[in-house]
Design an enzyme around this catalytic site. Structure first.
Site, PDB file in Angstrom:
ATOM      1  N   GLU A  47       1.010  -1.251   0.140  1.00 22.44           N
ATOM      2  CA  GLU A  47       0.076  -0.008  -0.010  1.00 22.44           C
ATOM      3  C   GLU A  47       0.897   1.333  -0.081  1.00 22.44           C
ATOM      4  O   GLU A  47       1.831   1.372   0.835  1.00 22.44           O
ATOM      5  CB  GLU A  47      -0.883   0.112   1.181  1.00 22.44           C
ATOM      6  CG  GLU A  47      -1.970   1.087   1.260  1.00 22.44           C
ATOM      7  CD  GLU A  47      -2.857   1.010   2.431  1.00 22.44           C
ATOM      8  OE1 GLU A  47      -4.106   1.528   2.278  1.00 22.44           O
ATOM      9  OE2 GLU A  47      -2.478   0.936   3.497  1.00 22.44           O
TER      10      GLU A  47
ATOM     11  N   GLY B 284       2.321   2.181  11.146  1.00 20.46           N
ATOM     12  CA  GLY B 284       2.170   1.611  12.373  1.00 20.46           C
ATOM     13  C   GLY B 284       1.662  -0.043  12.098  1.00 20.46           C
ATOM     14  O   GLY B 284       2.469  -0.912  12.722  1.00 20.46           O
ATOM     15  N   ALA B 285       0.872  -0.075  11.068  1.00 19.07           N
ATOM     16  CA  ALA B 285       0.592  -1.424  10.753  1.00 19.07           C
ATOM     17  C   ALA B 285      -0.057  -1.398   9.532  1.00 19.07           C
ATOM     18  O   ALA B 285      -0.662  -0.256   8.763  1.00 19.07           O
ATOM     19  CB  ALA B 285      -0.498  -2.085  11.752  1.00 19.07           C
ATOM     20  N   MET B 286      -0.401  -2.780   8.876  1.00 15.68           N
ATOM     21  CA  MET B 286      -0.834  -2.776   7.486  1.00 15.68           C
ATOM     22  C   MET B 286      -1.773  -3.867   7.302  1.00 15.68           C
ATOM     23  O   MET B 286      -1.346  -4.978   7.500  1.00 15.68           O
ATOM     24  CB  MET B 286       0.106  -2.895   6.390  1.00 15.68           C
ATOM     25  CG  MET B 286      -0.199  -3.078   5.080  1.00 15.68           C
ATOM     26  SD  MET B 286      -1.485  -1.681   4.543  1.00 15.68           S
ATOM     27  CE  MET B 286      -2.423  -2.722   3.376  1.00 15.68           C
ATOM     28  N   GLU B 287      -2.920  -3.501   6.989  1.00  9.54           N
ATOM     29  CA  GLU B 287      -4.147  -4.687   6.811  1.00  9.54           C
ATOM     30  C   GLU B 287      -4.250  -5.912   5.868  1.00  9.54           C
ATOM     31  O   GLU B 287      -5.017  -6.296   5.264  1.00  9.54           O
ATOM     32  CB  GLU B 287      -5.463  -3.983   6.797  1.00  9.54           C
ATOM     33  CG  GLU B 287      -5.893  -3.364   5.377  1.00  9.54           C
ATOM     34  CD  GLU B 287      -5.316  -1.839   5.566  1.00  9.54           C
ATOM     35  OE1 GLU B 287      -6.026  -1.224   4.436  1.00  9.54           O
ATOM     36  OE2 GLU B 287      -4.474  -1.499   5.988  1.00  9.54           O
ATOM     37  N   ASN B 288      -2.991  -5.972   5.296  1.00 12.94           N
ATOM     38  CA  ASN B 288      -2.902  -7.199   4.317  1.00 12.94           C
ATOM     39  C   ASN B 288      -3.920  -8.317   4.759  1.00 12.94           C
ATOM     40  O   ASN B 288      -3.980  -8.867   5.719  1.00 12.94           O
ATOM     41  CB  ASN B 288      -1.466  -7.819   4.294  1.00 12.94           C
ATOM     42  CG  ASN B 288      -0.470  -6.480   3.964  1.00 12.94           C
ATOM     43  OD1 ASN B 288      -0.468  -5.840   3.096  1.00 12.94           O
ATOM     44  ND2 ASN B 288       0.333  -6.553   5.043  1.00 12.94           N
TER      45      ASN B 288
ATOM     46  N   HIS C 134      -8.170  -2.515  14.743  1.00 13.00           N
ATOM     47  CA  HIS C 134      -8.310  -1.569  13.574  1.00 13.00           C
ATOM     48  C   HIS C 134      -7.893  -2.426  12.478  1.00 13.00           C
ATOM     49  O   HIS C 134      -8.841  -2.384  11.499  1.00 13.00           O
ATOM     50  CB  HIS C 134      -7.276  -0.501  13.718  1.00 13.00           C
ATOM     51  CG  HIS C 134      -7.206   0.707  12.490  1.00 13.00           C
ATOM     52  ND1 HIS C 134      -7.803   1.752  12.653  1.00 13.00           N
ATOM     53  CD2 HIS C 134      -6.705   0.375  11.419  1.00 13.00           C
ATOM     54  CE1 HIS C 134      -7.535   2.420  11.574  1.00 13.00           C
ATOM     55  NE2 HIS C 134      -6.852   1.698  10.719  1.00 13.00           N
ATOM     56  N   GLU C 135      -6.838  -3.189  12.464  1.00 13.01           N
ATOM     57  CA  GLU C 135      -6.343  -3.678  11.218  1.00 13.01           C
ATOM     58  C   GLU C 135      -7.441  -4.968  10.884  1.00 13.01           C
ATOM     59  O   GLU C 135      -7.427  -5.168   9.613  1.00 13.01           O
ATOM     60  CB  GLU C 135      -4.856  -4.258  11.356  1.00 13.01           C
ATOM     61  CG  GLU C 135      -3.723  -3.085  11.623  1.00 13.01           C
ATOM     62  CD  GLU C 135      -3.868  -2.083  10.585  1.00 13.01           C
ATOM     63  OE1 GLU C 135      -4.233  -2.489   9.518  1.00 13.01           O
ATOM     64  OE2 GLU C 135      -3.497  -1.062  11.154  1.00 13.01           O
TER      65      GLU C 135
ATOM     66  N   HIS D  62     -10.191  -4.090   9.402  1.00 15.20           N
ATOM     67  CA  HIS D  62     -10.060  -3.892   7.822  1.00 15.20           C
ATOM     68  C   HIS D  62     -10.354  -5.241   6.968  1.00 15.20           C
ATOM     69  O   HIS D  62     -10.548  -4.969   5.809  1.00 15.20           O
ATOM     70  CB  HIS D  62      -8.680  -3.433   7.637  1.00 15.20           C
ATOM     71  CG  HIS D  62      -8.371  -1.913   7.632  1.00 15.20           C
ATOM     72  ND1 HIS D  62      -9.277  -0.819   6.831  1.00 15.20           N
ATOM     73  CD2 HIS D  62      -7.471  -1.290   8.248  1.00 15.20           C
ATOM     74  CE1 HIS D  62      -8.683  -0.052   7.242  1.00 15.20           C
ATOM     75  NE2 HIS D  62      -7.727  -0.088   7.878  1.00 15.20           N
TER      76      HIS D  62
END
Length: 844
Positions: free
Chosen positions: A121, A253-257, A289-290, A293
């Protein structure tokens, strides 16, 4: 200027076979990607960035192609339209930019190691494999990966591994999804796994630099979050597993793959025996949060980046909904009030701010959309308003319909409003578009005019702002029934005030609960009534009084001098949210004093008076069984006491440091940063500096690393500041992901500001080469604007950044942040004398 067109219009992929052969030693990889899809034209384009393309075939035959680096394109001439299979062979490099496919570096027992991870992303999948790298271009993906594998190493991806042949790991075909959600990682990993009630495998993965028990807390939160969302959304989690991976190098911070969520280590793994409650809450909300998603963003994805808010605003609200259900004793919505609400209100008051929904075409500008205060914080406040209007039953029914209609596809904001409107019989779109499409927010003035209680709305600006007649549909949430649910008019009259006050028996208030995105300016009569009864208000309402008065002072609608005498009325509160709001106001007073001046000494006296009793009550050491409020309040009052140069506080912190000098990592996590910072500022030495730097390098505890950074950057020693800045570009010592915190710490340090400012101006090109193109890059400008406050610094800021105004992705941030500093300089000039006079009166 290059015109950017959507590649999806001419070629629509349905399936990818992606083969990668990755060599960590050479930092290169070979790839072959086969894409099946529908060609709408004979001349099509496929995205690439940094790929060296050797050949392109269509349906087994070589076809002509060219690469265009300006548009990240492989231009391909096809013999025909219709169903086509394109095979592209290429080579590329691993990056060190934390984008695309990249190595994460760490140490175990002094031995340097690396794991490979991905970050695609917003549009970095094209650095890993050729693709139509647009959210709407959903397809299925079958990954097969070979690498220079060592015994005992682990490889994970979005889907389970189905087999290994000749060193190639084959993964099951994904569901239909966007390119930016594809992910994989490999290296020497440890994991802990469990299974949800519905049979979804949940795992937490990290390097072996971490203790095994550091995976327990995130595993529990992840499992329960998925179970909560399956129930709340009334829609099953659609994949076989949900892996959570902590990467040692991670820009965001983080990524919702989908199925393989990646995190910065400090936002996933934690020591269950020595982590502050605030940090546990932060980690829990990031995980929630992730995982929100996985439905909202992954199952249904925005059609284009202009609807990024659809992903982020919703996940930002749902993280609180989920954690409130999982850990009700935390009262997590209080954290929303002390973090999201003030962030949104502060940023959204600047003239020129982006709206939540904002048009964007140029790929270089997409990352600039990730404005945390707007797309995340304001957007989530907007959805909190929706939730309050609908109620959870209608919200859940609407979401179930939304997911059922658009699953594995794409949607726009209008689609969400339609689904929620059908479930609630409310025209939610009409109400919310005034918040979605317009920047800014209103201040509602409540006044008694000729005996009548009247309300009026007008856009609020914290600095100079051009009034253009914007109006909002405002959920008023009043405690008087006579006020309408929604105020859409510019002004309304509610009736005879004296009669209304008598009938209601309490002060008139608006935005009860502080959930709607506006502030209130009460006239003197109404405000006095509220302040006379302030002790009877709940904690959120007390926070709101301080919040709104502070913002009105920032907007020069009142003076900070009017707020100063009120602070002591809140200083004995045992509520964390009240203390949070109190010290936001107090910290804002620092801009009106010059360091080491008589005025600062007065302000330090005020800080001492505000904090002294609370420090005595709470002490430096957490107590068994103490309330959450006390745990969360302690850092505010200890920080205040140290700013006040309270001799007892300085001595107490030094005593604790001395007693634990050989085991600093074991200091209580919620007070450790203050103990370390106090030691560096007041008892510092080169030996201490070296000791803490060594500890920073050796520890795998992300929170301890942050504490050391905060401490070291506060040193008053010019030689040590110079040594610090020398380390900024040493990526083995200070990781690029952490550099902004180090830079901000030195810049905020009066003794280090000039050196830090000189560094960023002299080495801007190095910074751009290292973290440019990353969504965090523009926040370096934001950090500077958050600190500068003199006419001289404003002039220097403009001289440096105005020549960069036309750089794609930087334009809005430079324009906005120039206004931020201008507003602060004007405010100080206008109010400095009256504020310092007010402080002098209060402390007598």
């Amino acid at each position: 200027m290059t015109e950017f067109k959507r590649f999806y219009e001419k070629f629509q992929p349905s399936h990818y076979d992606v083969y990668l052969d990755i060599n960590r030693e050479t930092k290169r990889f070979n790839g072959q990607t086969t894409i099946t899809g529908e060609a709408k034209a004979q001349e099509i384009a496929i995205h690439q960035n940094g790929l060296v393309v050797a050949s392109v075939q269509a349906d087994g035959n070589d076809v002509p192609f060219t690469t265009d680096n300006d548009t990240d394109a492989i231009q391909i001439d096809l013999p025909k339209t219709g169903e086509t299979t394109i095979a592209i062979t290429y080579t590329a490099k691993l990056t060190d930019s934390m984008m695309g496919i990249y190595p994460s570096y760490y140490e175990v027992g002094g031995v340097k190691k690396q794991i490979i991870g991905t970050q695609f992303e917003t549009n970095f999948a094209r650095q890993a494999f050729p693709c139509v790298d647009e959210p709407e271009a959903k397809a299925t993906f079958a990954l097969s990966i070979k690498f220079d594998e060592q015994p005992g190493e682990t490889i994970i991806s979005n889907m389970p591994e189905v087999r290994t042949e000749d060193g190639v790991h084959y993964f099951d075909t994904t569901v239909r999804m966007s390119t930016y959600l594809v992910a994989f990682a490999f290296g020497d990993l440890q994991s802990k796994q469990t299974t949800t009630k519905s049979g979804v495998k949940v795992g937490v993965f990290a390097t072996k630099a971490h203790k095994a028990n550091e995976l327990d807390f995130p595993l529990d939160i992840a499992k329960r979050s998925i179970e909560f969302y399956e129930d709340f959304y009334q829609t099953p989690y659609p994949l076989p597993h949900s892996w959570q991976l902590a990467l040692p190098d991670f820009s965001a911070g983080a990524m919702e793959n989908w199925g393989l969520v990646t995190y910065r280590e400090a936002y996933l793994v934690l020591d269950p025996d020595n982590t502050a409650l605030e940090t546990k809450q932060l980690v829990a909300t990031v995980i929630a949060h992730e995982l929100a998603h996985q439905w909202f963003g992954d199952l249904v994805t925005m059609k284009w980046w202009d609807d990024l808010w659809l992903n982020e605003s919703f996940a930002n609200m749902m993280e609180y909904v989920a954690i409130d259900a999982l850990e009700p004793d935390w009262h997590i919505w209080e954290m929303f009030q002390t973090s999201e609400a003030p962030s949104a209100l502060q940023r959204d008051a600047i003239d020129g701010v982006q709206s939540v929904h904002v048009q964007v075409e140029n790929p270089a500008e997409i990352d600039s959309l990730f404005d945390g205060a707007i797309v995340y914080a304001k957007g989530s406040r907007m959805l909190v308003m929706v939730r309050a209007l609908l109620g959870d039953d209608a919200l859940r029914a609407g979401l179930k319909k939304y997911f059922a209609t658009h699953k594995y596809g794409n949607a726009t904001g209008a689609d969400l409003w339609a689904a929620l409107g059908t479930a609630s019989d409310l025209d939610i779109g009409a109400i919310m578009n005034s918040w979605l499409e317009q920047p800014g927010y209103p201040v509602v003035t409540a006044a008694v005019v000729d005996g009548k209680l009247t309300l009026s709305q007008k856009q609020f600006f914290s600095g100079k702002g051009k009034e253009v007649g914007r109006q909002w549909q405002i959920p008023l949430n009043s405690n008087y029934d006579v006020a309408p649910t929604i105020m859409s008019e510019r002004s309304i009259t509610l009736g005879d005030y004296a009669k209304l006050r008598k009938a209601n028996g309490k002060p008139f208030r608006l935005n009860v609960g502080n959930d709607s995105h506006f502030i209130v300016k009460y006239d003197r009569e109404l405000l006095k009534d509220i302040l006379d009864n302030v002790k009877s208000l709940d904690s959120i309402s007390q926070l709101q009084v301080l919040q709104d008065l502070r913002l009105l002072a920032e907007g020069r609608q009142i003076s900070y001098a009017e707020v100063v005498p009120l602070l002591k009325d809140f200083a004995d509160s045992t509520s964390n949210v009240v203390n949070a709001a109190l010290y936001v106001v107090a910290n804002n007073l620092k801009k009106f004093v010059t360091p080491s001046s008589d005025e600062e000494a007065q302000l330090q006296t005020l800080y001492n008076q505000l904090s002294k009793a609370q420090v005595a009550r709470l002490g430096w050491t957490p107590k068994a069984g103490e309330s959450n409020d006390d745990q969360l309040t302690r850092p505010y009052v200890l920080s205040a006491a140290l700013y006040a140069k309270n001799a007892d506080a300085i001595a107490a912190a030094h005593k604790i440091f001395t007693a634990n000098a050989d085991k600093l990592e074991t200091l209580p996590a919620d007070t450790r940063v203050f103990i370390l910072r106090n030691e560096v500022k007041n008892f510092g030495s080169t030996a201490l500096f070296d000791k803490l730097f060594a500890a920073h390098h050796q520890t795998a505890d992300g929170n301890y690393k942050e504490d050391i950074c905060s401490a070291l950057t506060s040193t008053p020693d010019a030689d040590l500041i110079a040594r610090l800045i020398e380390k900024f570009e040493d990526t083995d010592t200070i990781k690029p992901q952490d550099l902004r915190a180090w830079f901000r710490g030195v810049l905020a340090n009066e003794k280090g500001q000039q050196a830090a400012w000189d560094w960023i101006r002299n080495d801007w090109q190095w910074l751009e080469d290292t973290v440019g193109g990353d969504m965090e890059f523009t926040t370096y400008i934001t950090v500077i604007a958050g600190i500068f406050r003199t006419p001289e610094r404003l002039a220097e800021f403009k001289a440096f950044f105005e020549p960069k105004l036309n750089t794609p992705g930087l334009t809005r941030e430079i324009t906005m942040d120039t206004k931020v500093i201008e507003g602060r300089v004007d405010l100080i000039e206008a109010q400095k004398a009256s504020v310092n006079e007010a402080v002098a009166k209060v402390i007598k």
